[in-house]
Design an enzyme around this catalytic site. Sequence first.
Site, PDB file in Angstrom:
ATOM      1  CG  ASP A 178      -1.945   1.005   1.303  1.00  0.00           C
ATOM      2  OD1 ASP A 178      -2.230   1.615   0.268  1.00  0.00           O
ATOM      3  OD2 ASP A 178      -2.473   1.258   2.401  1.00  0.00           O
ATOM      4  NE  ARG A 198      -6.193 -11.445   9.948  1.00  0.00           N
ATOM      5  CZ  ARG A 198      -5.358 -10.451   9.637  1.00  0.00           C
ATOM      6  NH1 ARG A 198      -4.932 -10.317   8.408  1.00  0.00           N
ATOM      7  NH2 ARG A 198      -4.963  -9.597  10.560  1.00  0.00           N
TER       8      ARG A 198
HETATM    9  P1  IMP Z   1       1.875  -0.459   3.828  1.00  0.00           P
HETATM   10  O1  IMP Z   1       2.946  -0.422   4.846  1.00  0.00           O
HETATM   11  O2  IMP Z   1       1.075   0.830   3.811  1.00  0.00           O
HETATM   12  O3  IMP Z   1       2.334  -0.844   2.452  1.00  0.00           O
HETATM   13  O4  IMP Z   1       0.782  -1.474   4.302  1.00  0.00           O
HETATM   14  C1  IMP Z   1       1.000  -2.777   4.406  1.00  0.00           C
HETATM   15  C2  IMP Z   1      -0.025  -3.454   5.269  1.00  0.00           C
HETATM   16  O5  IMP Z   1      -1.212  -2.676   5.469  1.00  0.00           O
HETATM   17  C3  IMP Z   1      -0.489  -4.697   4.576  1.00  0.00           C
HETATM   18  O6  IMP Z   1       0.372  -5.774   4.854  1.00  0.00           O
HETATM   19  C4  IMP Z   1      -1.879  -4.871   5.148  1.00  0.00           C
HETATM   20  O7  IMP Z   1      -1.810  -5.589   6.353  1.00  0.00           O
HETATM   21  C5  IMP Z   1      -2.361  -3.468   5.420  1.00  0.00           C
HETATM   22  N1  IMP Z   1      -3.239  -2.992   4.330  1.00  0.00           N
HETATM   23  C6  IMP Z   1      -2.969  -2.066   3.403  1.00  0.00           C
HETATM   24  N2  IMP Z   1      -3.989  -1.893   2.554  1.00  0.00           N
HETATM   25  C7  IMP Z   1      -4.936  -2.777   2.940  1.00  0.00           C
HETATM   26  C8  IMP Z   1      -6.250  -3.105   2.440  1.00  0.00           C
HETATM   27  O8  IMP Z   1      -6.767  -2.580   1.454  1.00  0.00           O
HETATM   28  N3  IMP Z   1      -6.919  -4.073   3.124  1.00  0.00           N
HETATM   29  C9  IMP Z   1      -6.399  -4.708   4.215  1.00  0.00           C
HETATM   30  N4  IMP Z   1      -5.188  -4.445   4.701  1.00  0.00           N
HETATM   31  C10 IMP Z   1      -4.454  -3.476   4.076  1.00  0.00           C
END
Ligand code: IMP
Length: 178
Positions: free
Chosen positions: A102, A164
Amino acid sequence: MLNDIQEVLITQEQLQTKVQQLGRQISADYAGKDLLMVCILKGAVIFFADLVRHISIPVTMDFMAVSSYGDATQSSGAVMILKDLERNIAGKHVLIVEDIVDTGLTLKYLVENLAARHPLSIKICTLLDKPERRKAEVKVDYNGFTIPDAFVVGYGLDYGEAYRHLPYVCVLKPEIYN
Ligand code: IMP
Ligand code: MG
């Protein structure tokens, strides 16, 4: 289908086809190499379990749990290791298996953390990629699906630890997120 679901983005069939393709690709790319697949708990657990069954070369597995989100849908930017790997990764080719990239903050931290342990290589395999929200640059080596900026659940991904277990990736009704 559950009442809370607004739309299924990726069906069970699409997931299975993609996971099989990824497994074949990874098996070909790592042939003859000492591959360690690292599952990032909890979100990647379903994807990981399906993916490893399509790996046709010898492989070992380890598990790591990190927290970046709490229960909200916004990234805090802070990453905490809740469970570390059990084994040394020096001399191994490491493939990190994640549910979704994300902002990229979690993976940026993970790659830096694991790189300091002297593996032979580190690559990233993610089921989903949400490039619109990227804050930290990460090189995704294997990606299942690129999705728009929507909060998704299912196939391992949660909202407040729920959903989940759903066998597809979907978007919930807006009232569930509020
Ligand atoms: P990042 O550090 O922002 O890239 O986020 C990583 C983590 O955020 C992922 O491993 C997910 O656990 C959570 N996450 C990000 N986007 C989503 C989503 O759309 N649905 C569920 N979990 C998300
Ligand atoms: Mg996760």
